[in-house]
Design a protein around this motif. Structure first.
Motif, short mmCIF file in Angstrom:
data_model
loop_
_atom_site.label_atom_id
_atom_site.label_comp_id
_atom_site.label_asym_id
_atom_site.label_seq_id
_atom_site.Cartn_x
_atom_site.Cartn_y
_atom_site.Cartn_z
N THR A 1 69.79 29.14 12.76
CA THR A 1 71.25 29.03 12.95
C THR A 1 71.75 30.15 13.86
N GLY A 2 71.27 31.38 13.62
CA GLY A 2 71.67 32.50 14.48
C GLY A 2 71.24 32.27 15.92
N LEU A 3 70.03 31.77 16.09
CA LEU A 3 69.53 31.48 17.43
C LEU A 3 70.35 30.37 18.08
N ALA A 4 70.70 29.34 17.28
CA ALA A 4 71.52 28.22 17.79
C ALA A 4 72.90 28.72 18.21
N MET A 5 73.48 29.64 17.45
CA MET A 5 74.78 30.21 17.82
C MET A 5 74.65 31.06 19.08
N LYS A 6 73.58 31.84 19.16
CA LYS A 6 73.37 32.72 20.33
C LYS A 6 73.22 31.89 21.60
N LEU A 7 72.53 30.76 21.48
CA LEU A 7 72.29 29.91 22.65
C LEU A 7 73.40 28.88 22.88
N GLY A 8 74.43 28.89 21.99
CA GLY A 8 75.57 27.99 22.17
C GLY A 8 75.37 26.59 21.65
N TRP A 9 74.37 26.35 20.83
CA TRP A 9 74.16 25.02 20.25
C TRP A 9 75.15 24.74 19.13
N VAL A 10 75.56 25.80 18.40
CA VAL A 10 76.56 25.68 17.33
C VAL A 10 77.67 26.65 17.66
N ALA A 11 78.89 26.13 17.87
CA ALA A 11 80.02 26.97 18.23
C ALA A 11 80.83 27.33 16.99
N LEU A 12 81.18 28.61 16.85
CA LEU A 12 82.01 29.02 15.73
C LEU A 12 83.48 28.78 16.06
N PRO A 13 84.26 28.30 15.08
CA PRO A 13 85.70 28.21 15.29
C PRO A 13 86.32 29.61 15.40
N ASP A 14 87.48 29.71 16.05
CA ASP A 14 88.11 31.01 16.30
C ASP A 14 88.34 31.80 15.02
N GLN A 15 88.70 31.08 13.92
CA GLN A 15 89.03 31.77 12.68
C GLN A 15 87.82 32.49 12.08
N LEU A 16 86.62 32.09 12.46
CA LEU A 16 85.42 32.64 11.83
C LEU A 16 84.52 33.39 12.80
N LYS A 17 85.12 33.96 13.81
CA LYS A 17 84.33 34.71 14.78
C LYS A 17 83.60 35.90 14.15
N ASP B 1 79.91 35.48 13.56
CA ASP B 1 78.94 35.42 14.66
C ASP B 1 77.90 36.53 14.53
N VAL B 2 78.02 37.30 13.43
CA VAL B 2 76.99 38.30 13.11
C VAL B 2 75.62 37.62 12.97
N LEU B 3 75.60 36.34 12.63
CA LEU B 3 74.32 35.62 12.53
C LEU B 3 73.59 35.59 13.87
N ALA C 1 80.12 29.50 8.01
CA ALA C 1 79.95 29.82 9.43
C ALA C 1 80.11 28.59 10.31
N ILE C 2 79.95 27.40 9.72
CA ILE C 2 79.95 26.17 10.51
C ILE C 2 81.27 25.41 10.41
N VAL C 3 81.83 25.32 9.20
CA VAL C 3 83.03 24.51 8.99
C VAL C 3 84.26 25.24 9.50
N TRP D 1 69.75 41.97 15.61
CA TRP D 1 69.16 42.56 14.40
C TRP D 1 69.06 41.52 13.28
N VAL D 2 70.12 40.74 13.09
CA VAL D 2 70.12 39.72 12.04
C VAL D 2 69.05 38.66 12.34
N ILE D 3 68.95 38.26 13.60
CA ILE D 3 67.93 37.29 13.99
C ILE D 3 66.54 37.86 13.72
N GLY D 4 66.34 39.14 14.05
CA GLY D 4 65.04 39.79 13.82
C GLY D 4 64.69 39.90 12.34
N ILE D 5 65.68 40.30 11.52
CA ILE D 5 65.45 40.41 10.07
C ILE D 5 65.17 39.04 9.48
#
Length: 199
Positions: free
Chosen positions: A28-44, A47-49, A96-98, A53-57
Motif C-alpha cells: 500500500t505504501g509503495l502504491a501510494m508512493k507510485l500514485g496507484w492509490v491517491a489519498l484524499p486531502d483530509q487524510l494527507k 501518507d506516512v505509509l 488511509a483509503i476511504v 522508512w515505513v516502506i523499509g520497515i
C-alpha cells in the motif's frame, strides 16, 4: 474512484492485512508512493505509509513474516502476537483509503477495516491450528505459500478492480468464519477427556 469502489478497496485491503499485515502495508505504501492509490486531502497525514522508512520497515516485517509463517507452531505464535496488531493495522489502512471528511465515515471505515482484518486473522489462525495438527511438515509450507500468492493476487485485483476484489474478500470472510468454527470443534475434540467405555 467512486465511493463504492473506495469502500470495496478499503475492505479488501483490510481483510488482506489480517493475513499479511506487513506485506500489505509495504504494498500500500509503495502504491501510494507510485500514485496507484491517491489519498484524499483530509487524510494527507496518512501518507506516512509512503515514507521510505515505513516502506523499509514494512518490507523487513514482510520478510520476517514470510519465514515465520512457514514453520509449524512458530506461525501460531506469530499469529498470537499479531492478534491485536493486524486488526489495528487493517483499520488504519482502511482510514488511509476511504475519503472520510465526515467523522461518521472515519469511525465507519475504522470499524470496517478493523473488523475485516480481525475476521481474516481469526480465520487464518483457525486454519493454521487445523494444518499444524497434521503429522507431516509440508502442508504448513503449502498453505502459507498459498496465502502469500492469494494476498499478492487479491491486492493487485483490489487496485485494478476493487468491486471484484471485495466480492472475493466477502467469500474469504465467510470461509474464515467457517475455519474458525472448524478449528474450535477440532480443539474441543482434542482437549476433551476421553470417557472410559462401560460394560
Amino acid at each position: 474512484m467512486t465511493a463504492v469502489e473506495l469502500i470495496a478497496l478499503a475492505s479488501s485491503i483490510s481483510l488482506l492485512a489480517g493475513w499479511r499485515l506487513y506485506l500489505v502495508t509495504f504494498a500500500t505504501g509503495l502504491a501510494m508512493k507510485l500514485g496507484w492509490v491517491a489519498l484524499p486531502d483530509q487524510l494527507k497525514m496518512l501518507d506516512v505509509l509512503a515514507n521510505n522508512w515505513v516502506i523499509g520497515i514494512a518490507a523487513t516485517g514482510a520478510i520476517a513474516e514470510f519465514f515465520a509463517d512457514k514453520i509449524a507452531w512458530v506461525d501460531s505464535a506469530w499469529d498470537t502476537i499479531h492478534s491485536v496488531i493486524r486488526p489495528v493495522g487493517g483499520a488504519l489502512l482502511s482510514l488511509a483509503i476511504v475519503d472520510s471528511g465526515d467523522p461518521a465515515w472515519q469511525i465507519g471505515s475504522f470499524l470496517l477495516g478493523g473488523g475485516a482484518a480481525f475476521v481474516a486473522h481469526a480465520g487464518k489462525a483457525g486454519a493454521r491450528t487445523l494444518v499444524n495438527a497434521s503429522p507431516e511438515p509440508f502442508s504448513n509450507m503449502v498453505v502459507s505459500t498459498g496465502e502469500d500468492v492469494a494476498t499478492a493476487g487479491l491486492f493487485a485485483l483490489a487496485i485494478a478492480n476493487p468491486i471484484a476484489a471485495a466480492l472475493i474478500a466477502l467469500i474469504l470472510v465467510i470461509l474464515s468464519v467457517w475455519l474458525v468454527l472448524s478449528a474450535r470443534r477440532l480443539l474441543r475434540r482434542i482437549l476433551e477427556p476421553k470417557r472410559p467405555r462401560t460394560g
